[in-house]
Design a protein around this motif. Sequence first.
Motif, short mmCIF file in Angstrom:
data_model
loop_
_atom_site.label_atom_id
_atom_site.label_comp_id
_atom_site.label_asym_id
_atom_site.label_seq_id
_atom_site.Cartn_x
_atom_site.Cartn_y
_atom_site.Cartn_z
N LEU A 16 44.32 42.72 25.49
CA LEU A 16 44.03 41.66 25.32
C LEU A 16 43.61 40.80 26.29
CD1 LEU A 16 44.48 39.54 23.24
CD2 LEU A 16 46.62 39.27 24.28
N LEU A 17 44.37 41.14 27.56
CA LEU A 17 43.61 40.76 28.81
C LEU A 17 42.22 41.34 28.97
CD1 LEU A 17 44.41 39.83 31.85
CD2 LEU A 17 44.15 42.35 32.66
N VAL A 18 40.97 42.27 29.09
CA VAL A 18 40.20 42.53 28.71
C VAL A 18 39.33 41.42 27.17
CG1 VAL A 18 38.17 43.76 28.17
CG2 VAL A 18 39.85 44.82 29.62
N GLU A 19 39.30 41.39 25.97
CA GLU A 19 39.05 40.10 25.74
C GLU A 19 38.97 39.14 25.60
OE1 GLU A 19 40.23 39.57 20.63
OE2 GLU A 19 40.61 41.23 21.83
N GLN A 20 40.30 38.73 25.85
CA GLN A 20 40.78 36.90 26.38
C GLN A 20 39.71 36.59 27.58
OE1 GLN A 20 41.57 34.88 24.29
NE2 GLN A 20 42.17 36.16 22.67
N LEU A 21 39.87 37.21 28.77
CA LEU A 21 39.28 37.26 29.97
C LEU A 21 37.59 37.26 29.68
CD1 LEU A 21 41.11 38.66 32.67
CD2 LEU A 21 41.23 36.59 32.11
N SER A 22 37.14 38.24 29.04
CA SER A 22 35.81 38.63 29.21
C SER A 22 35.36 36.98 28.15
CB SER A 22 35.64 39.55 28.04
OG SER A 22 35.76 40.55 28.67
N GLU A 23 36.11 36.88 27.08
CA GLU A 23 35.31 35.63 25.74
C GLU A 23 35.51 34.50 27.22
OE1 GLU A 23 37.87 33.25 22.22
OE2 GLU A 23 38.15 34.92 22.36
N ALA A 24 36.40 34.67 28.27
CA ALA A 24 36.51 33.22 29.17
C ALA A 24 35.39 32.80 30.02
CB ALA A 24 38.39 32.56 29.33
N GLY A 25 34.72 34.62 29.76
CA GLY A 25 33.18 33.92 31.09
C GLY A 25 33.63 34.59 31.59
N TYR A 26 35.24 36.09 31.88
CA TYR A 26 34.66 36.56 33.27
C TYR A 26 34.44 37.88 32.47
CZ TYR A 26 38.17 33.66 35.26
OH TYR A 26 39.23 32.65 36.26
N PRO B 208 44.21 25.26 38.28
CA PRO B 208 43.21 26.05 37.62
C PRO B 208 42.66 26.76 36.84
CG PRO B 208 43.29 24.48 39.89
CD PRO B 208 44.45 24.98 39.63
N GLN B 209 43.15 27.81 37.44
CA GLN B 209 43.29 29.43 37.12
C GLN B 209 43.77 29.38 35.46
OE1 GLN B 209 40.55 30.93 38.52
NE2 GLN B 209 41.71 31.73 40.61
N LEU B 210 44.51 28.77 35.85
CA LEU B 210 45.06 29.04 34.31
C LEU B 210 45.19 27.74 33.16
CD1 LEU B 210 48.94 31.11 35.22
CD2 LEU B 210 46.17 32.03 34.50
N SER B 211 44.55 26.73 33.89
CA SER B 211 44.20 25.83 32.84
C SER B 211 43.52 26.82 31.54
CB SER B 211 43.80 24.59 33.24
OG SER B 211 42.37 24.98 33.48
N ASP B 212 42.88 27.55 31.01
CA ASP B 212 42.31 27.90 30.15
C ASP B 212 43.60 29.02 28.63
OD1 ASP B 212 41.14 29.03 27.36
OD2 ASP B 212 39.12 29.04 28.98
N GLN B 213 43.72 28.41 28.07
CA GLN B 213 45.15 28.38 27.37
C GLN B 213 44.45 30.06 26.86
OE1 GLN B 213 47.25 26.96 24.30
NE2 GLN B 213 46.59 28.31 23.23
#
Length: 584
Positions: A374-384, A310-315
């Motif tokens: 990229l970790l910051v960018e993508q996790l922020s986009e995913a709602g973190y 569930p943690q990594l279901s989002d590409q």
Amino acid sequence: MAGSAPHRSRCRVSALLSALVTVVLVAACTNTPPPPLVDPTHTDQVPSDPVPNEVVVGVDELSGGFNPHLLSDLSATTTVLASLLLPSVFRPGPGGDPRLDRSVATSARVVDAEPFTVRYVLRQDASWSDGAPIAAEDFDYLWQRMRAEPGVVDSAGYRLIDEITSRNGGKVVEVTFSEPYPAWRSLFSDLLPAHLLKDAPGGWTGAFSNTFPVSGNAFTVNVMDLERGELILERNDKYWYNPASLDRIVFREASHSGLASALDSDDNQAAMLRADAIATGLLAGIGTPLDRWTVPRSHRVEVLFRPASPQLSDQRVRRAVAASLDRDFLIAAGARSGPSADLRADAQLRSPVDPAFASTLPEDSVLGSGDPDLLVEQLSEAGYALVDGQWLRNGVPFELVVAAPREQEPYTSLAGHVARQLRDLGVETSLVTPPADELYQMLMSGQQGGGASAGTAGGEGENRPIVDVAVVPRPTGGDVATELASWFGCVPAAVDGAPVLPGNPAGFCDPQLQPVIDSVLTGGTPLSEVEAELEGALWQRAVTLPLFQLAETVVATEELDGVAHTRPFLGPFSSALHWRRVGA
């Protein structure tokens, strides 16, 4: 008194004979089960004195788990033992293409296109070392297990089989497929003894946990003492084909310095080790002339980012996590400046030793770049959001379970590096290293989430953590289409009420890619026409981060004659039947 000793001796002999007769009669009249399948360690046996026509091979690892069809048992030792002890209908030729092994079968060919049917004609004299024939039941047993057991190597081809029938006492085997299967020659390698395993509890895994119950090849196990680090193979006197030149091959486990010392003193005639820079230096310092070459293993090291989690279901999240890892560091740490450092796995489908291998890693790919932005960018986009150094979404921490098989290198140490790199970027991680067979049970249960609650997966009455990231071996060097379907294909549907068949360790399923994967597997579409498309899509999906192909350094002294510089697909002991000891 002088005459009483013979009298007492005769009495003891009579009593012993009476006891033996009683045991035989009782056993014949009861339903007592047979003795255990194998004596797994042979620790009560003492190796005989050295014989002139033996070769001693030093190895740096001799651990249990020798079923060549299980991901959990993949190792250089397992590959060597399977090649010397188990029968295969086809074996890799010098270029990797399967070639009929005429010691097992006289012919194998497609006899019908609809339904797709292959007929195998086995040698009448081909038999296991206990006298049982190598026959159709061995084909059927392997098929049944490969389509039903978790954590098997390249199951996709076996899943296409509909039926296996036989005649002529099991020596003519017909295999019917549900779809055409161009790579049918890749099946039925390393046959297992069905007559011993099919009714034995735990036979699939237990019989090969630390020995081989019988042989169907040129050598047989005489002594296997894993605690002492010694394995002795002897020439199989019941082998029906060309006999081995050697009487015995002895494998002895030692440290790298111990292996170098044994070669220098002529105690060992050969060695096989996963050499690092220090071991390479030790070998270079040996005064005895050595022949040395590199033999890639039939598997490579990969990091899985599991969509089943569930943690990594989002590409986006998978790409963020994969980008945050420093791939160059992981390769350097795992290869340890040994020959694997030159075997970077820069493609999703082909291995570095494949003649058609070429790097497909996109120039603009960020996977494995170690890019924290990229970790910051993508996790922020995913709602973190990063709060006090920790990633949270809706107040719940972003936590990942990183796993690797216990005490299997380089996977265990690399998993530790992965966990540390993620923690350094604020991702909470926990590292788990269960036994290899248990790890694959965890990975293969609850595919695509499988209904398990986030964070745990049920298994045998206990809660197991759902693995988010895994550092594992991936089989390679065989049929690329089969490897593609086995590693990236969707979970097959259940058949006739049977449990869901094995999917892939990542729990990956992409409905857009699946029709292409199926078409390549069954020959509807040539791989060459869609390979570039598949490579690009798989890099984009961020399910796997390939690292490198493992390789062994094999060395031999001048005392060992007949050693061929084996080509990549043949394995380090492909010429062992022709080895000779000279100058002993």
